[in-house]
Design a protein around this motif. Structure first.
Motif, PDB file in Angstrom:
ATOM      1  N   THR A  37      47.840   0.372   3.919  1.00  0.00           N
ATOM      2  CA  THR A  37      47.863  -1.087   3.748  1.00  0.00           C
ATOM      3  C   THR A  37      47.221  -1.711   4.985  1.00  0.00           C
ATOM      4  OG1 THR A  37      50.009  -1.379   4.855  1.00  0.00           O
ATOM      5  CG2 THR A  37      50.043  -0.987   2.454  1.00  0.00           C
ATOM      6  N   SER A  42      37.412  -6.323   3.693  1.00  0.00           N
ATOM      7  CA  SER A  42      37.737  -7.250   2.605  1.00  0.00           C
ATOM      8  C   SER A  42      38.817  -6.709   1.675  1.00  0.00           C
ATOM      9  CB  SER A  42      36.474  -7.582   1.805  1.00  0.00           C
ATOM     10  OG  SER A  42      35.941  -6.406   1.214  1.00  0.00           O
ATOM     11  N   SER A  43      39.063  -5.389   1.708  1.00  0.00           N
ATOM     12  CA  SER A  43      40.074  -4.801   0.830  1.00  0.00           C
ATOM     13  C   SER A  43      40.590  -3.499   1.432  1.00  0.00           C
ATOM     14  CB  SER A  43      39.490  -4.515  -0.559  1.00  0.00           C
ATOM     15  OG  SER A  43      38.525  -3.473  -0.469  1.00  0.00           O
ATOM     16  N   VAL A  44      41.738  -3.058   0.951  1.00  0.00           N
ATOM     17  CA  VAL A  44      42.299  -1.775   1.386  1.00  0.00           C
ATOM     18  C   VAL A  44      41.352  -0.645   0.986  1.00  0.00           C
ATOM     19  CG1 VAL A  44      44.206  -0.138   1.037  1.00  0.00           C
ATOM     20  CG2 VAL A  44      44.688  -2.571   1.382  1.00  0.00           C
ATOM     21  N   ASP A  45      40.743  -0.747  -0.202  1.00  0.00           N
ATOM     22  CA  ASP A  45      39.792   0.282  -0.635  1.00  0.00           C
ATOM     23  C   ASP A  45      38.634   0.417   0.351  1.00  0.00           C
ATOM     24  OD1 ASP A  45      41.248   0.959  -2.862  1.00  0.00           O
ATOM     25  OD2 ASP A  45      40.036  -0.219  -4.260  1.00  0.00           O
ATOM     26  N   GLU A  46      38.188  -0.704   0.915  1.00  0.00           N
ATOM     27  CA  GLU A  46      37.101  -0.661   1.885  1.00  0.00           C
ATOM     28  C   GLU A  46      37.542   0.064   3.157  1.00  0.00           C
ATOM     29  OE1 GLU A  46      34.231  -3.678   4.432  1.00  0.00           O
ATOM     30  OE2 GLU A  46      35.270  -4.472   2.666  1.00  0.00           O
ATOM     31  N   SER A  68      42.431  -7.373   7.917  1.00  0.00           N
ATOM     32  CA  SER A  68      41.782  -8.196   6.893  1.00  0.00           C
ATOM     33  C   SER A  68      40.610  -9.001   7.466  1.00  0.00           C
ATOM     34  CB  SER A  68      42.786  -9.139   6.234  1.00  0.00           C
ATOM     35  OG  SER A  68      43.347 -10.020   7.186  1.00  0.00           O
TER      36      SER A  68
END
Length: 197
Positions: free
Chosen positions: A36, A56-60, A52
């Motif tokens: 996270t 831009s995202s956790v996947d990134e 953050s």
């Protein structure tokens, strides 16, 4: 007069790199599904909002972490290829070098690597860096085997990759067992002998 942008850029780049290192550690400690923004920032010792700001995202974040692991392994493979092509390696040194290629990794990198292997079924976006890791080790084995006179090294290279992956998993589960390393080295030299001219 300098506006300070290069220094700010360098600090930002450094902070992003620290977050990627922290993400690798979180993956190794908790698994990919537990990554996270807060977990990564906490591990890096930064405020919760820092991750953050850079991703831009956790996947990134996860992709950046696995890509870093892939780049580290690929760099180590390039070093091994250079040595193997020099013709200065014995078959025993080749076996040891291939073992060291993975066993000598930072443990967090090894664990993150296999977390990514398993996660590919649930996260197809990880396939590219995972396949890059596998292909780089396989390529190193192929090039090294060619230098020892193996005419068609693709099959033994795949065998070496499977052996090395199995050894690495065992090393993660039961670290520091010299007999495991000796057994792997012995099997790799037997495979090499069976294919060499």
């Amino acid at each position: 007069m300098s506006n300070g942008r290069p220094a700010r850029y360098a600090r930002g780049r450094e902070r992003r790199d620290e977050l990627i290192s922290a993400a690798i550690a979180v993956i190794a400690e908790r698994g990919i599904e537990r990554v996270t923004f807060r977990a990564v920032a906490d591990r890096a010792g930064f405020p919760a909002s820092t991750t953050s700001y850079f991703f831009s995202s956790v996947d990134e974040v996860i992709d950046a972490a696995i890509t870093r692991v892939a780049e580290t392994i690929t760099g180590n493979v390039a070093d091994l290829l250079e040595t193997a092509r020099s013709g200065e390696m014995t078959r025993d040194e080749l076996a040891e070098s291939l073992i060291e290629l993975v066993a000598g990794q930072d443990n967090d990198d090894s664990v993150a690597q296999f977390e990514a292997y398993l996660a590919v079924r649930r996260r197809p976006e990880l396939a590219e860096p995972v396949h890059r890791i596998m292909a780089s080790i396989e390529e190193a084995a192929e090039k090294a085997l060619e230098s020892f006179g193996v005419a068609d090294p693709s099959i033994p290279a795949k065998q070496f990759l499977a052996l090395i992956d199995g050894f690495t998993l065992q090393e993660i589960a039961r670290p520091g067992r010299p007999e495991s390393r000796r057994a792997l080295s012995d099997l790799m030299t037997r495979i090499l002998d069976s294919y060499a001219k």
